[in-house]
Design a protein around this motif. Structure first.
Motif, mmCIF file in Angstrom:
data_model
loop_
_atom_site.group_PDB
_atom_site.id
_atom_site.type_symbol
_atom_site.label_atom_id
_atom_site.label_comp_id
_atom_site.label_asym_id
_atom_site.label_seq_id
_atom_site.Cartn_x
_atom_site.Cartn_y
_atom_site.Cartn_z
ATOM 1 N N LEU A 61 -10.085 17.656 77.434
ATOM 2 C CA LEU A 61 -8.809 18.085 77.981
ATOM 3 C C LEU A 61 -9.056 19.355 78.767
ATOM 4 O O LEU A 61 -9.798 20.233 78.322
ATOM 5 N N VAL A 62 -8.453 19.455 79.940
ATOM 6 C CA VAL A 62 -8.521 20.678 80.733
ATOM 7 C C VAL A 62 -7.107 21.214 80.857
ATOM 8 O O VAL A 62 -6.173 20.487 81.213
ATOM 9 N N GLY A 63 -6.953 22.483 80.535
ATOM 10 C CA GLY A 63 -5.640 23.098 80.622
ATOM 11 C C GLY A 63 -5.697 24.549 80.193
ATOM 12 O O GLY A 63 -6.768 25.108 79.965
ATOM 13 N N GLN B 141 -0.050 29.469 70.526
ATOM 14 C CA GLN B 141 -0.668 28.855 69.359
ATOM 15 C C GLN B 141 0.195 29.093 68.135
ATOM 16 O O GLN B 141 0.987 30.033 68.083
ATOM 17 N N THR B 142 0.044 28.205 67.182
ATOM 18 C CA THR B 142 0.640 28.388 65.861
ATOM 19 C C THR B 142 -0.524 28.408 64.879
ATOM 20 O O THR B 142 -1.684 28.366 65.286
ATOM 21 N N THR B 143 -0.240 28.441 63.617
ATOM 22 C CA THR B 143 -1.306 28.511 62.623
ATOM 23 C C THR B 143 -2.302 27.370 62.769
ATOM 24 O O THR B 143 -3.510 27.585 62.704
ATOM 25 N N TYR B 144 -1.825 26.159 63.004
ATOM 26 C CA TYR B 144 -2.707 24.989 63.009
ATOM 27 C C TYR B 144 -2.831 24.277 64.351
ATOM 28 O O TYR B 144 -3.619 23.348 64.469
ATOM 29 N N ASP B 145 -2.070 24.683 65.358
ATOM 30 C CA ASP B 145 -2.056 23.979 66.635
ATOM 31 C C ASP B 145 -2.179 24.942 67.813
ATOM 32 O O ASP B 145 -1.834 26.110 67.702
ATOM 33 N N ILE B 146 -2.641 24.382 68.950
ATOM 34 C CA ILE B 146 -2.553 25.098 70.214
ATOM 35 C C ILE B 146 -1.668 24.266 71.142
ATOM 36 O O ILE B 146 -1.662 23.039 71.061
ATOM 37 N N HIS B 147 -0.926 24.945 71.986
ATOM 38 C CA HIS B 147 -0.084 24.289 72.980
ATOM 39 C C HIS B 147 -0.771 24.485 74.322
ATOM 40 O O HIS B 147 -0.939 25.614 74.775
ATOM 41 N N VAL B 148 -1.181 23.366 74.920
ATOM 42 C CA VAL B 148 -1.975 23.409 76.143
ATOM 43 C C VAL B 148 -1.173 22.842 77.306
ATOM 44 O O VAL B 148 -0.688 21.701 77.241
ATOM 45 N N ALA B 149 -1.026 23.634 78.368
ATOM 46 C CA ALA B 149 -0.385 23.168 79.593
ATOM 47 C C ALA B 149 -1.442 22.432 80.406
ATOM 48 O O ALA B 149 -2.489 22.987 80.732
ATOM 49 N N SER B 150 -1.173 21.152 80.676
ATOM 50 C CA SER B 150 -2.127 20.324 81.408
ATOM 51 C C SER B 150 -1.379 19.285 82.216
ATOM 52 O O SER B 150 -0.494 18.612 81.699
ATOM 53 N N ASN B 151 -1.735 19.166 83.481
ATOM 54 C CA ASN B 151 -1.112 18.172 84.375
ATOM 55 C C ASN B 151 0.409 18.221 84.347
ATOM 56 O O ASN B 151 1.082 17.196 84.275
ATOM 57 N N GLY B 152 0.957 19.425 84.393
ATOM 58 C CA GLY B 152 2.400 19.582 84.475
ATOM 59 C C GLY B 152 3.142 19.417 83.164
ATOM 60 O O GLY B 152 4.354 19.577 83.107
ATOM 61 N N GLY B 153 2.456 19.108 82.077
ATOM 62 C CA GLY B 153 3.104 18.958 80.778
ATOM 63 C C GLY B 153 2.450 19.853 79.743
ATOM 64 O O GLY B 153 1.442 20.504 80.008
ATOM 65 N N VAL C 190 0.500 19.367 72.393
ATOM 66 C CA VAL C 190 0.227 20.065 71.142
ATOM 67 C C VAL C 190 -1.056 19.465 70.582
ATOM 68 O O VAL C 190 -1.137 18.267 70.334
ATOM 69 N N VAL C 191 -2.071 20.316 70.423
ATOM 70 C CA VAL C 191 -3.385 19.869 69.962
ATOM 71 C C VAL C 191 -3.691 20.558 68.634
ATOM 72 O O VAL C 191 -3.718 21.792 68.577
ATOM 73 N N PRO C 192 -3.924 19.786 67.574
ATOM 74 C CA PRO C 192 -4.339 20.414 66.316
ATOM 75 C C PRO C 192 -5.663 21.153 66.515
ATOM 76 O O PRO C 192 -6.596 20.613 67.119
ATOM 77 N N LYS C 193 -5.755 22.376 66.026
ATOM 78 C CA LYS C 193 -6.973 23.168 66.191
ATOM 79 C C LYS C 193 -8.183 22.448 65.607
ATOM 80 O O LYS C 193 -9.278 22.537 66.151
ATOM 81 N N VAL C 194 -7.990 21.716 64.521
ATOM 82 C CA VAL C 194 -9.108 21.028 63.873
ATOM 83 C C VAL C 194 -9.658 19.887 64.735
ATOM 84 O O VAL C 194 -10.769 19.433 64.521
ATOM 85 N N ASP C 195 -8.904 19.455 65.752
ATOM 86 C CA ASP C 195 -9.378 18.421 66.667
ATOM 87 C C ASP C 195 -10.273 18.977 67.771
ATOM 88 O O ASP C 195 -10.959 18.229 68.460
ATOM 89 N N LEU D 204 -13.401 20.128 74.397
ATOM 90 C CA LEU D 204 -13.985 18.880 73.918
ATOM 91 C C LEU D 204 -13.365 18.601 72.561
ATOM 92 O O LEU D 204 -13.436 19.435 71.649
ATOM 93 N N LEU D 205 -12.761 17.431 72.451
ATOM 94 C CA LEU D 205 -12.006 17.070 71.258
ATOM 95 C C LEU D 205 -12.684 15.947 70.495
ATOM 96 O O LEU D 205 -13.497 15.201 71.055
ATOM 97 N N HIS D 206 -12.341 15.815 69.227
ATOM 98 C CA HIS D 206 -12.863 14.695 68.441
ATOM 99 C C HIS D 206 -12.421 13.382 69.069
ATOM 100 O O HIS D 206 -11.401 13.314 69.759
ATOM 101 N N GLY D 207 -13.198 12.350 68.834
ATOM 102 C CA GLY D 207 -12.918 11.053 69.442
ATOM 103 C C GLY D 207 -13.504 10.951 70.835
ATOM 104 O O GLY D 207 -13.075 10.112 71.625
ATOM 105 N N GLN D 208 -14.462 11.843 71.159
ATOM 106 C CA GLN D 208 -15.116 11.874 72.472
ATOM 107 C C GLN D 208 -14.112 12.070 73.611
ATOM 108 O O GLN D 208 -14.294 11.557 74.703
#
Length: 190
Positions: free
Chosen positions: A40-42, A47-59, A62-67, A33-37
């Motif tokens: 994402l499922v994946g 991960q890096t210090t500030y982001d996670i890389h999520v595989a979803s729908n074949g792609g 990059v999602v900021p952890k703070v989101d 569950l991300l900010h902005g209502q």
């Protein structure tokens, strides 16, 4: 010296762990569950210090952890959506991610620890008004693991928390507990 029994051992074991480290490379389908209502499922690929890389729908996204506000197993997505309620008053505040740690709503570790041991039902309100009711099962520097009705697990990122109260409405945020010091009332306090 007075302290909470077992607290320092708990912190040594769990405090620096991150929910994203546990998800990274596990292949587990996860509902975020991300900010902005948004949601994402994946699977977390890396991960890096500030982001996670999520595989979803074949792609890969990059999602900021703070989101990220919270996450649960994708298999429990339908149940999670039914269990999470909305506090309309908080949702009208239109709060987004709080990037500066000093401006976040903070819960002291020594407040969370007795809640785990005493299995007290808590209400966690997120910045966009979502209310999660359940037992605090674990916590780390970055997140709080909750067990909701029916045994459904949900991990809330600490940066997304707006408030934490018990069923009677007593606040457990640092700002209130600075004076109340409820952890001293715990049977664990020696």
């Amino acid at each position: 010296m007075t302290q909470l029994q077992g607290f320092s051992d708990y912190k040594k074991e769990r405090y620096e762990s991150s929910c994203f480290t546990a998800l990274e490379g596990s292949g587990e389908e996860t509902l975020f569950l991300l900010h902005g209502q948004k949601s994402l499922v994946g699977t977390v690929v890396r991960q890096t210090t500030y982001d996670i890389h999520v595989a979803s729908n074949g792609g890969e996204l990059v999602v900021p952890k703070v989101d990220v506000k919270c996450h649960a197993s994708a298999s429990s997505a339908e149940v999670v959506s039914k269990l999470i309620k909305i506090d309309k008053k908080v949702s009208t505040l239109e709060l987004g991610p709080i990037h500066a740690p000093a401006h976040r709503y903070f819960i002291k570790n020594k407040t969370l620890y007795p809640l785990i041991k005493e299995k007290q039902v808590m209400l966690l309100t997120l910045l966009e008004g979502e209310v999660i009711k359940g037992l605090v099962e674990n916590f780390s520097r970055y997140d709080v693991e909750m067990r909701m009705k029916g045994g459904v697990g949900l991990t809330v990122l600490r940066h997304a928390i707006y408030d934490i109260t018990d069923k009677k409405g007593r606040c457990y945020l640092k700002s209130f507990q600075k004076e109340a010091r409820d952890w001293k009332r715990s049977a664990l306090y020696i």
